[in-house]
Motif scaffolding. Structure first.
Motif, PDB file in Angstrom:
ATOM      1  N   ASN A 291      41.293  44.711  27.353  1.00  0.00           N
ATOM      2  CA  ASN A 291      42.043  43.476  27.589  1.00  0.00           C
ATOM      3  C   ASN A 291      41.284  42.564  28.548  1.00  0.00           C
ATOM      4  O   ASN A 291      41.238  41.337  28.373  1.00  0.00           O
ATOM      5  CB  ASN A 291      43.425  43.833  28.157  1.00  0.00           C
ATOM      6  CG  ASN A 291      44.420  42.694  28.055  1.00  0.00           C
ATOM      7  OD1 ASN A 291      44.157  41.669  27.423  1.00  0.00           O
ATOM      8  ND2 ASN A 291      45.573  42.874  28.683  1.00  0.00           N
ATOM      9  N   VAL A 292      40.678  43.159  29.591  1.00  0.00           N
ATOM     10  CA  VAL A 292      39.863  42.382  30.531  1.00  0.00           C
ATOM     11  C   VAL A 292      38.681  41.741  29.799  1.00  0.00           C
ATOM     12  O   VAL A 292      38.375  40.554  30.004  1.00  0.00           O
ATOM     13  CB  VAL A 292      39.372  43.275  31.694  1.00  0.00           C
ATOM     14  CG1 VAL A 292      38.297  42.554  32.512  1.00  0.00           C
ATOM     15  CG2 VAL A 292      40.533  43.680  32.595  1.00  0.00           C
ATOM     16  N   LEU A 293      38.018  42.496  28.921  1.00  0.00           N
ATOM     17  CA  LEU A 293      36.881  41.928  28.180  1.00  0.00           C
ATOM     18  C   LEU A 293      37.331  40.826  27.224  1.00  0.00           C
ATOM     19  O   LEU A 293      36.634  39.809  27.060  1.00  0.00           O
ATOM     20  CB  LEU A 293      36.159  43.034  27.402  1.00  0.00           C
ATOM     21  CG  LEU A 293      35.435  44.107  28.225  1.00  0.00           C
ATOM     22  CD1 LEU A 293      34.614  45.013  27.307  1.00  0.00           C
ATOM     23  CD2 LEU A 293      34.542  43.482  29.295  1.00  0.00           C
ATOM     24  N   ARG A 294      38.492  41.000  26.593  1.00  0.00           N
ATOM     25  CA  ARG A 294      38.995  39.967  25.680  1.00  0.00           C
ATOM     26  C   ARG A 294      39.295  38.668  26.434  1.00  0.00           C
ATOM     27  O   ARG A 294      39.230  37.580  25.854  1.00  0.00           O
ATOM     28  CB  ARG A 294      40.255  40.463  24.970  1.00  0.00           C
ATOM     29  CG  ARG A 294      40.032  41.638  24.028  1.00  0.00           C
ATOM     30  CD  ARG A 294      41.328  42.022  23.323  1.00  0.00           C
ATOM     31  NE  ARG A 294      41.200  43.281  22.586  1.00  0.00           N
ATOM     32  CZ  ARG A 294      41.842  44.404  22.884  1.00  0.00           C
ATOM     33  NH1 ARG A 294      42.699  44.430  23.907  1.00  0.00           N
ATOM     34  NH2 ARG A 294      41.649  45.497  22.173  1.00  0.00           N
ATOM     35  N   ASN A 295      39.641  38.795  27.697  1.00  0.00           N
ATOM     36  CA  ASN A 295      40.001  37.619  28.503  1.00  0.00           C
ATOM     37  C   ASN A 295      38.955  37.348  29.586  1.00  0.00           C
ATOM     38  O   ASN A 295      39.256  36.762  30.624  1.00  0.00           O
ATOM     39  CB  ASN A 295      41.368  37.842  29.145  1.00  0.00           C
ATOM     40  CG  ASN A 295      42.490  37.890  28.126  1.00  0.00           C
ATOM     41  OD1 ASN A 295      42.952  36.854  27.655  1.00  0.00           O
ATOM     42  ND2 ASN A 295      42.918  39.101  27.766  1.00  0.00           N
TER      43      ASN A 295
END
Length: 532
Positions: free
Chosen positions: A167-171
């Motif tokens: 989720n951190v990488l997606r955002n």
């Protein structure tokens, strides 16, 4: 006395006590109630041992948790709330602490996650962090806290945080947009929300990264040797920057409440924004003020200018420390050994008042929150301040001897029947020995003071040893009125300085009743002899 839950809930909603004010904000967060338990969290960095700040944060959070349960009409056994004690043991060791063994060995592992650094202590714990985590758990267990312990290393290594790492990488770019404006230009060049852990040397790397495949958790970066590396960030192969880590943890664990010190105000704001980007919510939480030392300076572990929990507990009860911590959390307070006597006596004063107070006053009484609503009924026959005056006198600086005076003053008491009083006498002996007796110096009375002392001695000569403290206090008052003191305050100051060697002291009636009429007359005789 059992209180009707609805009556308690109604009273809690009207109370202005700060734990209920915090609880009300939580209640607004879930107007219809939450499906699962409401999650309270406190964080701990295992680079050092548990300290008074750890106790402070867990205690205050526990108070809010209990207040929320009362507000909502929940019972603790219902499992509607949960307190997580979270250890950030994936953090890289930045420097070797001053108070640990084998510093040279630890220095060889600087930069590695705390959970992957060998244990320098003589224990069976598998790592430096594991030892400190065990210390934390023993610490929390000793003080009776109800909590669930969670290790960051367990969650990172076991894959429980993997989905939020993706989720951190997606955002990634949105998070960078939040963080970069808050950083200095130099820091912006190397900043990354994700810190890969080097597969070559195990160090947490502070390097910029590029997202290769968010869903697969793959990043690209240049390591310390200049080599371009593609690496997964999942299952313990990375650690998030701390503000991002806060946000990720809030979302992953569903944290609803976490308080923070004033020095983390900016962290709470930025982490809250990141949590929103990750699809979660910033938890409710109070920003509390920091403790100051005796000189009004911020307490620092590295400076060693603060008061440790063990130092407080050498002179004051655990409840007195809880009382001191409860009061005015949003106001900076001096935390030093001189605060102990007053905190002890004020705690017992509030506890003595509790039973006779109406419910609304009880909910505003600090002892209600210190004891989770189950306030003991026992009271003390005398104050800590009075005990200090007693055990500061020559020949009484011993717990067993002090008990003989206490039993004469309060017949029927004993160490066995009054364990809290027994503890307090021992603590008073410690405090008097270390901080009172070294500064005592009895002065000779002036000519007028000597006449007044002789008059008081004559009055006491006719007093029955069983005379009440109040009656003796009246005698002391009447004697003082016969002489030309500027005020009765000056008369009592003269008594303190000539008999006890201090500028301040107790109610003299209570002191004479406790120490004994004849023993007090001997003090007067010594003072009169010094005036010759």
């Amino acid at each position: 006395m059992t209180i009707d839950p609805q009556q308690l809930s109604d009273a809690a909603r009207n109370s202005k006590a700060w734990p209920y004010e915090e609880a009300k904000r939580l209640a607004k967060r879930y107007p219809g109630g939450k499906d699962g338990p409401v999650i309270f969290e406190t964080g701990y960095g295992p680079s050092g041992l548990p300290h008074i700040g750890t106790f402070n944060e867990v205690l205050r959070t526990t108070m809010v948790r209990h207040a929320y349960e009362e507000l909502m009409g929940y019972k603790p056994e219902d499992g509607r709330t949960r307190l997580i004690a979270f250890s950030d043991d994936m953090d890289g060791m930045r420097k070797v602490p001053d108070n640990v063994p084998q510093p040279q060995m630890l220095a060889e592992h600087l930069g590695k996650p705390l959970s992957r650094i060998p244990n320098p202590f003589d224990t069976d714990d598998e790592s430096f962090a594991a030892h400190n985590n065990a210390m934390l758990r023993r610490f929390l267990d000793h003080y009776g806290f109800d909590y669930d312990f969670i290790s960051a290393a367990d969650r990172y290594n076991g894959g429980a945080f993997d989905e939020q790492l993706r989720n951190v990488l997606r955002n990634f770019h949105a998070i960078m947009g939040i963080m970069l404006p808050t950083l200095r230009e130099e820091r912006r060049q190397t900043y990354s929300p994700v810190l890969p852990i080097s597969e070559k040397n195990g160090v947490v790397l502070q390097v910029p990264v590029e997202v290769v495949d968010a869903d697969a958790g793959i990043i690209r970066f240049t390591d310390h040797e200049g080599e371009t590396i593609e690496q997964s960030i999942l299952s313990g192969k990375s650690k998030l920057q701390w503000k991002v880590d806060f946000a990720m943890r809030w979302v992953a664990l569903g944290v609803d409440y976490e308080m923070s010190g004033k020095d983390h105000t900016d962290t709470v704001v930025q982490s809250g924004r990141i949590a929103q980007v990750l699809g979660g919510r910033r938890p409710e939480g109070m920003i509390y003020e920091m403790f100051l030392d005796a000189n009004g300076e911020k307490i620092s572990k590295s400076k060693g200018n603060g008061l440790s929990i063990d130092e407080w507990l050498a002179y004051g009860s655990r409840e007195s420390l809880a009382f001191y911590i409860y009061r005015e959390p949003k106001k900076a307070k001096n935390l030093h050994v001189g605060a102990v006597p007053r905190a002890v006596d004020e705690y017992w004063q509030f506890r003595g008042n509790y039973a006779d107070q109406p419910l609304d006053k009880q909910l505003g009484n600090p002892v209600h929150h210190i004891h989770g609503g189950k306030v003991p009924s026992a009271t003390l026959p005398l104050t800590y301040g009075l005990l200090l005056n007693l055990v500061s006198l020559p020949g009484v600086q011993d717990k067993h001897i002090a008990w003989k005076f206490v039993q004469r003053y309060a017949p029927g008491t004993s160490p066995e029947s009054e364990p809290e009083l027994d503890e307090l006498i021992g603590l008073a002996v410690n405090y008097a020995r270390d901080f009172v007796v070294p500064g005592l110096e009895r002065r000779a009375p002036t000519e007028m003071e000597a006449k007044a002392l002789a008059d008081l001695d004559a009055e006491l000569a006719g007093v029955d040893p069983a005379t009440s403290a109040e009656e003796i206090q009246n005698i002391v008052f009447e004697v003082g009125k016969r002489y030309e003191f500027a005020s009765l305050r000056d008369w009592f100051r003269a008594l303190y300085e000539t008999l006890l060697g201090s500028e301040q002291g107790p109610r003299m009636g209570s002191f004479i009743a406790l120490y004994g009429v004849e023993e007090s007359r001997k003090l007067i005789a010594e003072a009169l002899e010094s005036a010759k």
